[in-house]
Design an enzyme around this catalytic site. Structure first.
Site, PDB file in Angstrom:
ATOM      1  N   ASN A 106       3.410 -30.063   9.034  1.00 27.80           N
ATOM      2  CA  ASN A 106       2.451 -30.029   9.609  1.00 27.80           C
ATOM      3  C   ASN A 106       1.380 -31.014   8.763  1.00 27.80           C
ATOM      4  O   ASN A 106       2.093 -31.915   7.599  1.00 27.80           O
ATOM      5  CB  ASN A 106       1.023 -29.245  10.336  1.00 27.80           C
ATOM      6  CG  ASN A 106       1.074 -27.616   9.192  1.00 27.80           C
ATOM      7  OD1 ASN A 106       2.331 -27.121   8.773  1.00 27.80           O
ATOM      8  ND2 ASN A 106      -0.166 -27.709   9.337  1.00 27.80           N
ATOM      9  N   ASP A 107       0.058 -31.006   7.869  1.00 27.15           N
ATOM     10  CA  ASP A 107       0.022 -31.993   7.483  1.00 27.15           C
ATOM     11  C   ASP A 107      -0.034 -32.532   6.143  1.00 27.15           C
ATOM     12  O   ASP A 107       0.714 -31.808   5.894  1.00 27.15           O
ATOM     13  CB  ASP A 107      -1.970 -30.826   6.684  1.00 27.15           C
ATOM     14  CG  ASP A 107      -2.366 -30.415   7.764  1.00 27.15           C
ATOM     15  OD1 ASP A 107      -1.735 -29.511   9.127  1.00 27.15           O
ATOM     16  OD2 ASP A 107      -3.235 -29.009   7.496  1.00 27.15           O
ATOM     17  N   PHE A 109      -1.206 -23.376   1.233  1.00 28.43           N
ATOM     18  CA  PHE A 109      -2.242 -24.033   2.353  1.00 28.43           C
ATOM     19  C   PHE A 109      -2.513 -25.830   1.826  1.00 28.43           C
ATOM     20  O   PHE A 109      -2.033 -25.972   1.271  1.00 28.43           O
ATOM     21  CB  PHE A 109      -3.286 -23.616   3.130  1.00 28.43           C
ATOM     22  CG  PHE A 109      -2.812 -22.969   4.348  1.00 28.43           C
ATOM     23  CD1 PHE A 109      -1.534 -22.300   3.701  1.00 28.43           C
ATOM     24  CD2 PHE A 109      -4.034 -21.834   4.913  1.00 28.43           C
ATOM     25  CE1 PHE A 109      -1.314 -20.753   5.158  1.00 28.43           C
ATOM     26  CE2 PHE A 109      -3.648 -21.286   5.640  1.00 28.43           C
ATOM     27  CZ  PHE A 109      -2.586 -20.307   6.230  1.00 28.43           C
ATOM     28  N   ASP A 119      -8.628 -26.356   2.188  1.00 31.00           N
ATOM     29  CA  ASP A 119      -8.469 -27.135   2.268  1.00 31.00           C
ATOM     30  C   ASP A 119      -8.959 -28.470   1.318  1.00 31.00           C
ATOM     31  O   ASP A 119      -9.958 -29.161   1.582  1.00 31.00           O
ATOM     32  CB  ASP A 119      -8.214 -28.572   3.225  1.00 31.00           C
ATOM     33  CG  ASP A 119      -7.489 -27.076   5.319  1.00 31.00           C
ATOM     34  OD1 ASP A 119      -6.588 -26.456   4.395  1.00 31.00           O
ATOM     35  OD2 ASP A 119      -7.978 -27.283   5.764  1.00 31.00           O
ATOM     36  N   GLU A 143     -11.646 -28.421   9.002  1.00 35.68           N
ATOM     37  CA  GLU A 143     -10.216 -28.395   8.190  1.00 35.68           C
ATOM     38  C   GLU A 143     -10.092 -30.016   7.943  1.00 35.68           C
ATOM     39  O   GLU A 143     -10.572 -30.767   8.166  1.00 35.68           O
ATOM     40  CB  GLU A 143      -8.874 -27.929   9.449  1.00 35.68           C
ATOM     41  CG  GLU A 143      -8.850 -26.603  10.157  1.00 35.68           C
ATOM     42  CD  GLU A 143      -8.061 -26.557  10.851  1.00 35.68           C
ATOM     43  OE1 GLU A 143      -7.637 -25.600  10.461  1.00 35.68           O
ATOM     44  OE2 GLU A 143      -7.105 -27.146  11.124  1.00 35.68           O
TER      45      GLU A 143
HETATM   46  C1  FRU Z   1      -4.652 -27.990   9.487  1.00 33.39           C
HETATM   47  C2  FRU Z   1      -4.259 -26.158   8.602  1.00 33.39           C
HETATM   48  C3  FRU Z   1      -5.249 -26.419   7.334  1.00 33.39           C
HETATM   49  C4  FRU Z   1      -4.236 -25.474   6.634  1.00 33.39           C
HETATM   50  C5  FRU Z   1      -2.904 -25.480   7.091  1.00 33.39           C
HETATM   51  C6  FRU Z   1      -2.391 -24.482   7.180  1.00 33.39           C
HETATM   52  O1  FRU Z   1      -3.367 -28.513  10.779  1.00 33.39           O
HETATM   53  O2  FRU Z   1      -4.697 -25.178   9.654  1.00 33.39           O
HETATM   54  O3  FRU Z   1      -6.846 -26.660   7.600  1.00 33.39           O
HETATM   55  O4  FRU Z   1      -4.134 -25.445   5.431  1.00 33.39           O
HETATM   56  O5  FRU Z   1      -3.460 -26.395   8.524  1.00 33.39           O
HETATM   57  O6  FRU Z   1      -0.497 -25.233   7.413  1.00 33.39           O
END
Ligand code: FRU
Length: 476
Positions: free
Chosen positions: A30-31, A89, A157, A210
């Site tokens: 993801n991110d 994270f 974050d 986020e």
């Molecule tokens: C955003 C999020 C962040 C977090 C991460 C966890 O997509 O929810 O806030 O740090 O993904 O994977």
């Protein structure tokens, strides 16, 4: 029409592996995290599950690129510490040119990664790690966390920027806290003191905030500097689920104030989330480089690409502009595809589409409605309609293949680009994604689509001219 198709069947029929977007086969991502540029290389880190193609067990994966089109996968950068402060994270990274942290050795600037750790009890704290070899290997700081949890469930974050004030210079860190953002300051990236909070009674609040990002930009029209604050929000996006809003205003070293109360979205599609900007890129005050995760928490764990899940958007520039008296952002595509793929050619109706390409076209402002319709041999349809008369764009993926978890939506999007002159649209299509850039980034729409067979047919309203296609299939 019955649109429920089993993921296994789909992956036998077609491959949605992207040709020119970053993804990781066999894994969930993801991110984007810790993005920075150093010595000719773009370093990309990202939320990675090393064990599965669904979210969980978060680590930081790593990759690098010299052109932001082809990527070299690298060993993981940060490992979860389930026995300690926890999973890794999201967060950012900075190149500490002046070695303010003291981690640097032999005149090589250290790279400091700043991120959240979430423990097995789900407590979130802010930590750092440092690299003394340009970002290949990271060492956890022994005195983590650098910011303890202030009693909040959602506190994460961290993204850091250098504040170059008239009297004082220091690092500023933005951390999201529930539905607002907290700012902290530090001179060494280790000891942080709280400055202020922003977010009450302003912006969209349909869900948790986020992945913040705070940075200065100089407007190419007025020559003046303003501060930009990106805030991703989930749920509460304009099309359901996840989206990224932005504020433009002033940051005086303590507080951020917004130019107005309007809610602005960085991308008006369903699938551009948790994006942050790259540190240390050339010309950073005039244009920031930005990358986001190309999915939406509404269905991210359920998309049918079960050989991999999650890809990054194309990197984009973020530039500051002014329109009708207020500042706004432009986000044109960044990578230069000139040297890639085939020559651009005129698209003729009846031609079969490749699986990955750039399509460009012009629409006259006099045309009330323009339709662009993709079809395949399974009678699935994906379409984009630009209605200049009503000032709205309709993106219809209701009959486009995969349809679970609200994926079969029809989006109605207000037009925010300039409609007085010829409208230029660029679409980057890559097996299961469409990224649309109107007028060189005045508006962006990013959307995933998983047809059960590739969309090979394309129908465009007759009045549209200069339809150009560039085949990018050879990239992989
Ligand atoms: C955003 C999020 C962040 C977090 C991460 C966890 O997509 O929810 O806030 O740090 O993904 O994977």
């Amino acid at each position: 029409m019955q649109n429920l198709v089993s993921p296994t069947l789909l992956s036998q029929n077609t491959s949605w592996d992207p040709h020119f977007h970053f993804y990781k086969l066999g894994h969930w991502i993801n991110d984007p995290n810790g993005l920075f540029y150093l010595n000719g290389k773009y370093h990309l880190f990202f939320q990675l599950n090393p064990d599965a193609t669904v979210w969980g067990n978060m680590h930081w994966g790593a990759a690098e690129s010299i052109d932001l089109i082809t990527w070299k996968h690298k060993p993981m950068a940060l490992y979860a510490e389930p026995e300690g402060l926890g999973y890794i994270f999201s967060g950012g990274a900075v190149v500490d040119i002046n070695n303010t942290s003291g981690f640097g050795i032999d005149d090589i600037p250290p790279v400091i990664a700043t991120f959240t750790q979430q423990s097995v009890q789900e407590e979130q704290v802010q930590s750092i790690a440092f690299s003394v070899d340009g970002g290949d290997n990271f060492t956890m700081f022994e005195q983590n966390p650098v910011i303890a949890n202030p009693g909040l469930k959602d506190f994460r974050d961290p993204k850091v920027v250098w504040f170059d004030g008239q009297d004082e210079q220091y690092w500023v860190k933005a951390v999201v806290a529930g539905q607002c953002v907290h700012f902290y300051k530090s001179t060494d990236l280790k000891k942080w003191t709280k400055l202020s909070e922003f977010g009450e009674n302003i912006g969209a609040h349909g869900g948790v905030w986020e992945c913040p990002d705070l940075f200065p930009l100089r407007c190419h029209k007025t020559g003046l500097e303003r501060w930009v604050l990106l805030i991703s929000i989930n749920p509460g996006g304009p099309n359901g689920g996840s989206a990224t809003q932005y504020f433009i205003g002033n940051f005086d070293g303590v507080e951020f104030t917004s130019q107005d109360k309007e809610t602005r979205w960085l991308d008006h599609g369903t699938d551009c989330y948790a994006g942050i900007t790259w540190d240390n890129t050339p010309n950073i005050l005039e244009e920031r480089l930005y990358t986001a995760w190309m999915s939406n928490w509404n269905y991210a764990n359920d998309t049918p690409d079960d050989r991999w899940r999650g890809a990054m958007t194309l990197p984009r520039k973020i530039k500051l502009s002014k329109s009708n008296g207020s500042y706004c952002l432009l986000t044109p595509a960044f990578p230069d595809f000139d040297a890639c793929g085939t020559q651009e050619v005129q698209f003729e109706s009846g031609h079969s589409l490749p699986q990955a390409y750039k399509l460009a076209l012009n629409v006259s402002p006099k045309e009330a409605e323009t339709n662009i319709v993709w079809t395949n041999e399974k009678d699935e349809v994906f379409s984009i309609s630009i209605n200049l008369a009503d000032k709205k764009i309709t993106v219809d993926r209701s009959q486009a293949g995969f349809s679970e978890k609200g994926f079969n939506s029809t989006l109605s999007i207000p037009i925010v680009f300039n409609t007085n002159d010829t409208i230029h649209l660029e679409v980057y299509a890559d097996t299961c994604s469409f990224e649309c850039f109107f007028n060189d980034g005045e508006q962006c729409i990013t959307t995933l689509v998983f047809p059960s067979l590739p969309f090979s047919g394309l129908d465009i309203s007759e009045h549209v001219n200069n339809v150009i296609i560039k085949n990018l299939e050879a990239l992989a």
